[in-house]
Design an enzyme around this catalytic site. Structure first.
Site, PDB file in Angstrom:
ATOM      1  N   GLU A  35      44.557  34.777  32.594  1.00  0.00           N
ATOM      2  CA  GLU A  35      44.686  35.951  31.732  1.00  0.00           C
ATOM      3  C   GLU A  35      43.492  36.033  30.788  1.00  0.00           C
ATOM      4  OE1 GLU A  35      46.493  38.726  32.451  1.00  0.00           O
ATOM      5  OE2 GLU A  35      48.198  37.387  32.485  1.00  0.00           O
ATOM      6  N   HIS A  36      42.947  37.230  30.632  1.00  0.00           N
ATOM      7  CA  HIS A  36      41.775  37.473  29.767  1.00  0.00           C
ATOM      8  C   HIS A  36      40.546  36.704  30.241  1.00  0.00           C
ATOM      9  CE1 HIS A  36      43.641  39.972  26.647  1.00  0.00           C
ATOM     10  NE2 HIS A  36      44.716  39.245  26.825  1.00  0.00           N
ATOM     11  N   THR A  37      40.564  36.262  31.490  1.00  0.00           N
ATOM     12  CA  THR A  37      39.386  35.609  32.075  1.00  0.00           C
ATOM     13  C   THR A  37      38.516  36.613  32.820  1.00  0.00           C
ATOM     14  OG1 THR A  37      40.845  35.041  33.905  1.00  0.00           O
ATOM     15  CG2 THR A  37      40.331  33.280  32.341  1.00  0.00           C
ATOM     16  N   GLY A 123      53.937  49.945  30.203  1.00  0.00           N
ATOM     17  CA  GLY A 123      53.830  49.032  29.082  1.00  0.00           C
ATOM     18  C   GLY A 123      54.371  47.645  29.348  1.00  0.00           C
ATOM     19  N   GLU A 161      38.732  53.933  34.013  1.00  0.00           N
ATOM     20  CA  GLU A 161      39.461  53.441  32.835  1.00  0.00           C
ATOM     21  C   GLU A 161      38.505  53.219  31.661  1.00  0.00           C
ATOM     22  OE1 GLU A 161      43.198  50.621  31.788  1.00  0.00           O
ATOM     23  OE2 GLU A 161      42.865  51.529  33.731  1.00  0.00           O
ATOM     24  N   ASP A 173      42.876  44.288  37.735  1.00  0.00           N
ATOM     25  CA  ASP A 173      44.037  45.141  38.012  1.00  0.00           C
ATOM     26  C   ASP A 173      43.765  46.073  39.184  1.00  0.00           C
ATOM     27  OD1 ASP A 173      45.038  43.873  35.811  1.00  0.00           O
ATOM     28  OD2 ASP A 173      44.853  45.593  34.468  1.00  0.00           O
TER      29      ASP A 173
END
EC number: 2.7.1.6
Length: 388
Positions: A35-37, A123, A161, A173
């Site tokens: 995650e967030h990598t 969400g 995006e 994603d």
């Protein structure tokens, strides 16, 4: 076989516009670890899942772009497809941004109609926005005869995006929505875009998502702030180690050596990313060995880092992970997605899924007085046309 939702979307399209559309499905995704990598040129381990966006799309022979968000009961119209620009209608920007990317590549986009709806919970950190972008990118590629490959469509969706939704997301994603393979997770190197599939046996382990019910917006300042903090860390390290182009290249020892210069916050952010990259590589090794218990430990460690060092968790997510640890048959759990809400992802033994859901739901109800929403997901293939 078309789902009831795509049949409803098709019927709405034909009633509104009076002609037969192309039907497309684009899956949401889960990310098992990493995650967030992605925006730090690191590794991620996503899979496409059976919560998806459904589209009916067609060229209307004119200049207008007509968009319908079926779930919201809202419509958007642009008089001239040659004059696309960001709109005040938030959901429309995800689609307009895709069409604009085709134009930027020199492909004229004629008037088109699009009705879309989805089962990706909004969400919940399952990338409904990426699925929306990838679905339309697939459809326009089909109609325009542009023959763009899957990676180029992935980039188009990501840049849509960035430019129209204002979120500087990594590529994971959109990649997962496009490149998903049934029964497999895929490790993506976000720098080189090399990827490798790993079998994921859902008969040995089920993926269960628990939705905290806390809504987050990735466009919120916190996501972009984390990105800036990582970039600050790289800038400091580069002064001492010129080869470090991203946190992917850094080691914990290098961070420790310059802890004071980095400052406590940037140090923690960078340390989390460096450790998370290692966890993804180790987790894939555990998958190959069939060791779900070891894989689960990497997930718990990931959550701890996201909570304490990256500081993108929230009390609701932390309660869900602690409840998972206490529940029967759980291999691992962690928060998933950008953070500050959304879902936890849990790996659960198939014969313990019902007990797990009951146990965690009771804990959540007791702590917050809220009814927990859960989803069991199946790993599916990436974006594609739906045969009628």
């Amino acid at each position: 076989m078309p789902t009831p939702l795509i049949q409803a979307v098709q019927a709405d399209f034909q009633q509104r516009f009076g002609y037969t559309p192309l039907l497309v499905r684009a899956p949401g995704r889960v990310n098992l670890i990493g995650e967030h990598t992605d925006y730090n040129a690191g590794f991620v381990l996503p899979a496409a899942v059976d919560k998806e966006m459904s589209f009916a799309v067609g060229l209307n022979g004119g200049e207008k772009i007509r968009l319908v968000a079926f779930d919201l009961g809202e419509e958007f119209e642009l008089a001239n497809a040659a004059e696309i620009s960001p709109s005040d209608v938030h959901w429309a920007n995800y689609l307009l941004g895709v069409a604009a990317q085709f134009q930027l590549r020199g492909h004229a986009v004629p008037g088109f109609d699009c009705v879309f709806a989805g089962t990706v919970p909004m969400g919940a950190g399952m990338s409904s926005s990426a699925a929306v972008e990838c679905g339309l990118a697939f459809a326009l590629n089909h109609f325009l005869g542009t023959n763009l490959d899957k990676m180029e469509l992935t980039r188009i969706a990501q840049l849509a995006e960035h430019t129209y939704a204002g979120v500087q997301c990594g590529i994971m994603d959109q990649f997962a929505s496009t490149f998903g393979r049934p029964g497999h997770v895929v490790r993506l190197d976000c720098r080189s875009l090399d990827y490798e599939y790993f079998p994921f046996d859902t008969s040995a382990c089920r993926i269960v998502l628990c939705n905290s019910g806390v809504k987050h917006s990735l466009a919120s300042s916190a996501y972009n702030t984390r990105r800036q903090e990582c970039e600050r860390g790289v800038a400091v390290l580069q002064q001492h180690y010129p080869h470090i182009a991203a946190l992917r290249d850094a080691t914990l020892a290098q961070l420790e050596a310059h802890r004071d210069e980095l400052g406590p916050t940037v140090f923690r952010r960078c340390a989390y990313v460096v450790q998370e990259n290692t966890r993804v590589v180790d987790a894939c090794r555990h998958l190959e060995a069939g060791d779900l218990t070891a894989f689960g430990k990497e997930m718990y460690a990931s959550h701890t880092g996201l909570r304490d060092d990256y500081e993108v968790s929230c009390v609701e997510l932390d309660v869900l992970v602690e409840a998972a640890k206490a529940a029967p048959g759980v291999f691992g759990a962690r928060m998933m997605g950008g953070g500050f809400g959304g879902c936890t992802i849990n790996l659960v033994a198939p014969d313990k899924v019902e007990d797990f859901i009951a146990s965690v739901s009771a804990a959540y109800q007791e702590k917050f007085g809220l009814t927990l929403e859960t989803y069991q997901t199946t790993i599916v293939g990436g974006v594609g046309a739906v045969a009628v």
